[in-house]
Design a protein around this motif. Structure first.
Motif, mmCIF file in Angstrom:
data_model
loop_
_atom_site.group_PDB
_atom_site.id
_atom_site.type_symbol
_atom_site.label_atom_id
_atom_site.label_comp_id
_atom_site.label_asym_id
_atom_site.label_seq_id
_atom_site.Cartn_x
_atom_site.Cartn_y
_atom_site.Cartn_z
ATOM 1 N N ASP A 97 0.832 -1.203 0.000
ATOM 2 C CA ASP A 97 0.000 0.000 0.000
ATOM 3 C C ASP A 97 0.867 1.254 0.000
ATOM 4 O O ASP A 97 0.592 2.228 -0.721
ATOM 5 C CB ASP A 97 -0.921 0.008 1.224
ATOM 6 N N TYR A 101 1.111 3.914 -3.154
ATOM 7 C CA TYR A 101 0.790 5.324 -2.918
ATOM 8 C C TYR A 101 1.926 6.222 -3.412
ATOM 9 O O TYR A 101 1.681 7.245 -4.084
ATOM 10 C CB TYR A 101 0.544 5.551 -1.431
ATOM 11 N N GLU A 105 1.794 9.021 -6.443
ATOM 12 C CA GLU A 105 2.136 10.423 -6.216
ATOM 13 C C GLU A 105 3.333 10.863 -7.052
ATOM 14 O O GLU A 105 3.599 12.069 -7.150
ATOM 15 C CB GLU A 105 2.448 10.641 -4.735
#
Length: 729
Positions: A97, A101, A105
């Protein structure tokens, strides 16, 4: 689960739930050429260097300083996801996770920090090494990207995909116009085939090497590489032979063969050609018109016919190599086909997969034993040996100290430890294989297992400590156990192992100090405190020969845990094991303390009964025996028939069992031994004129003597001497 190292990889064309053995079942012998695997497939394979299989070095799993960037603050949710991953480092989903992420980004600093931390814990996830290298390359840090690849290859040197990625990175960043660039690329290719070239699925690496040599115009080197792979049993073994023949037919033999081999085959072909021409000339001379001379052939001219003869001679030699290699492939085919997940994954493997790895290892080790007992060794030597490309394809390195089959066994173990990295049984089996050959190699495997892959599996750490102690490395054994206790605090078995290690080493003070420290640190946990106190008391009593200090430890523990029956039992056993003439008062004091404590009724009866037995065995006067007996009878009456109910089978109380070393432990009531031919029915009736309470004087002893199976031997109830010794109360 998201992108777990090898699956559902986004952005880099990685694996998508694929297997390196997605090929059709092929009936031997021999199997037809299977379709080539997709370029994105990873084989998770292993291979061997010229002297030993290339294995990861855990000490190298450290990242170089990251280049500075100017991206400002980290993304909003980074700290939350970072904390979640570090609070539970064994939760793979938390890490993925975090990585997803950071990738979404597109933040270089956040991604770099996350990847560095993740790969230290999961270094076998080759896909994330590739992601890390691509991240640095896109950011313009080519040197950093190259260093990431090197770090990854030190962690998983058996990954064909990672080697190919590294080579493509160099091909895209090096200036190939510089003379040193081709030399460096060739050196990396040699490292790659030494590390992963002997794997069953290494075909793409060999093909890339051959094609690169052709692009460089080095046809001899390309032929040399093809000749080497002809000795390696790989999935696409037959396509390599076809490519070798095609390469030989498309170029003049002088361009692809070494000078020595070419001259040797040329001389043989000329002799053969002359013999054929002489025979043909004799026939033509009979038919030639009188006076006409034979046409002259220029000396030193290599005709196309001669070139074809040379090619035929080469293929005659290589066909034997091909046949031998085909036999090796055939023997391994069904084992390889049974392996469905050769790469690392945190998801458990099913039993069939684990059995497939064990079966493959069994067979390969059996092959080693067979070859070792056979004086005629297999001529198929390791083709990946040799640190550089030579111009003599027929020459191969041989190491008499390490037979081919031993390389094969080590290769298979290394491959297995990628797919089965989280299974202690395979690490242990590899260590057992290596230890008779090299203690240092076995120690290196322990180091990899315990410091990288099985950091939270205490059993293999304790096996490592035992291994070091067995080989005289007490300092290392201490370090291993201390590190385990630091990473997994609170494991009593580890503290006991440390204390036992010091005791065996003759360091009794240190052994006592470890147990006393555990006693002091566990005062807030009464059960654990009592456990450590008993262990410390036994050490002081049996090894230190100091009953007074042992008694003090148990008495202090009883102040914290007065309701702990095991403390009372051990203290009583300590007292009764001393000098019987000096222990009578201490024994009765111990019993009195236990009867006043909040213990279960059956435990109180047990302790009182033990005190009565001690008085019967060692008392100097009948008055003292009767006094203890009356107190015991009074206790039985106060507890309202608890003992009688237990004897009749209404309860299952714990009874006192005396171990070999004299220590008292509480064990479950067991059925007395019975004769096979006499069934146990109901207990016999009491003797006439006696009180049932008097039969309970010695509890288990009187009950044991009255078992019906002994009636067949004429013993009956006369064994119950308590009934006739004490008057009814």
């Amino acid at each position: 689960m998201a992108a777990e190292g090898c699956e559902e990889m986004s952005g880099n064309g990685e694996l998508e739930e694929s297997s390196a053995m997605d090929i059709a079942e092929v009936p031997p012998p021999p199997p037809p050429p299977p379709p080539p695997p997709e370029i994105s497939e990873e084989n998770g394979s292993a291979a061997v260097a010229p002297e030993a299989p290339v294995v990861p070095d855990p000490s190298s799993f450290s990242m170089p300083p990251a280049p500075e960037d100017e991206e400002g603050e980290l993304p909003a949710d980074f700290e939350r996801l970072w904390k979640a991953a570090h609070d539970n480092p064994q939760d793979f989903t938390s890490w993925t996770d975090l990585l997803q992420y950071c990738e979404q980004e597109s933040h270089v600093t956040a991604s770099r920090r996350a990847l560095e931390a993740f790969l230290i814990r999961y270094p076998l996830c080759y896909g994330y090494w590739k992601k890390f290298a691509d991240l640095e390359r896109r950011a313009g840090y080519n040197d950093k990207a190259e260093e990431v690849c090197n770090q990854g290859l030190r962690a998983i040197p058996l990954s064909v995909d990672l080697w190919i990625h590294y080579i493509n990175l160099l091909l895209g960043t090096l200036d190939m116009n510089l003379p040193e660039s081709p030399t460096r690329i060739r050196s990396v290719f040699e490292e790659a085939v030494a590390a992963a070239g002997l794997d069953f699925h290494s075909d793409r690496l060999w093909d890339l090497y051959v094609e690169w040599e052709k692009e460089q115009g080095n046809m001899k080197n390309a032929a040399t590489v093809l000749d080497r792979v002809l000795n390696v049993p790989t999935q696409l073994y037959n396509t390599h032979y076809e490519k070798f023949k095609e390469h030989l037919n498309n170029h003049a033999p002088k361009e692809v063969l070494s000078v020595e081999e070419y001259e040797e085959l040329r001389a043989l072909s000329r002799q053969s050609q002359k013999a054929e021409r002489a025979e043909q000339a004799q026939e033509e001379e009979k038919e030639r018109p009188p006076g006409e001379e034979e046409p002259a052939t220029p000396e030193g001219t290599d005709t196309e016919e001669l070139m074809q003869k040379i090619r035929d001679q080469v293929l005659v030699r290589k066909d034997k190599v091909y046949q031998d290699n085909e036999g090796e492939v055939r023997k391994r085919w069904h084992f390889e086909d049974a392996i469905k997940r050769p790469y690392f994954h945190v998801k458990p493997l099913d039993r069939l997969q684990l059995r497939a790895w064990h079966s493959y290892l069994d067979w390969e080790i059996a092959e080693l034993n067979r070859d070792s007992s056979d004086p005629a060794q297999d001529p198929n030597q390791v083709a990946a040996e040799g640190s550089e490309v030579t111009s003599q394809p027929q020459e191969k390195s041989e190491d008499a100290a390490v037979p081919r089959s031993d390389y094969r066994v080590r290769i298979l173990f290394e491959r297995c430890l990628i797919a089965c990295a989280l299974y202690e049984e395979f690490w242990t089996r590899y260590i057992q294989y290596l230890e008779p050959q090299s203690v240092d190699e076995a120690r290196a495997v322990y180091k990899r297992a315990c410091e990288v892959h099985l950091a939270y599996k205490p059993n293999i750490h304790m096996q490592w400590a035992t291994f070091e102690e067995r080989h005289g490395e007490l300092t290392e054994a201490r370090r291993v156990l201390e590190a385990l206790e630091k990473s997994m605090p609170g494991l009593a078995v580890v503290r006991l192992r440390r204390a036992a290690l010091e005791r065996r080493a003759g360091q009794l003070d240190q052994s006592e100090a470890l147990l006393r420290e555990a006693v002091d640190e566990s005062k807030e946990k009464p059960t654990l405190h009592a456990f450590y106190s008993i262990k410390l008391a036994r050490l002081l009593l049996k090894v230190g020969r100091n009953p007074s200090r042992a008694r003090r430890v148990l008495q202090e523990a009883l102040e914290i845990s007065p309701d702990n029956d095991k403390l009372h039992l051990n203290l009583l056993e300590l007292e009764v094991s001393g000098d019987p003439w000096a222990s009578a008062e201490a024994v009765q004091e111990c019993v009195t303390r236990a009867l006043a404590a909040p213990l279960a009724p059956h435990t109180k009866i047990l302790l009182s009964q033990r005190g009565l037995q001690f008085a019967e065995d060692y008392s100097n006067s009948i008055q003292s025996v009767l006094s203890v007996y009356e107190a015991h009878q009074k206790l039985l009456n106060e507890l309202g028939g608890t003992k009688r109910g237990a004897e009749n089978g209404d309860e299952d109380p714990e009874k006192l069992s005396k171990s070999d070393d004299g220590s008292a432990v509480a064990v479950s009531e067991q059925v007395p031994p019975t004769m096979p031919h006499v069934p146990i029915t109901t207990p016999p009736p009491p003797m006439m004129g006696t009180d049932m309470s008097s039969q309970a004087g010695y509890g288990a002893y009187s009950s044991w003597y009255q078992q019906p199976q002994y009636g067949g031997y004429g013993y009956q109830n006369t064994w119950n001497y308590n009934q006739s010794y004490y008057p009814p109360s």
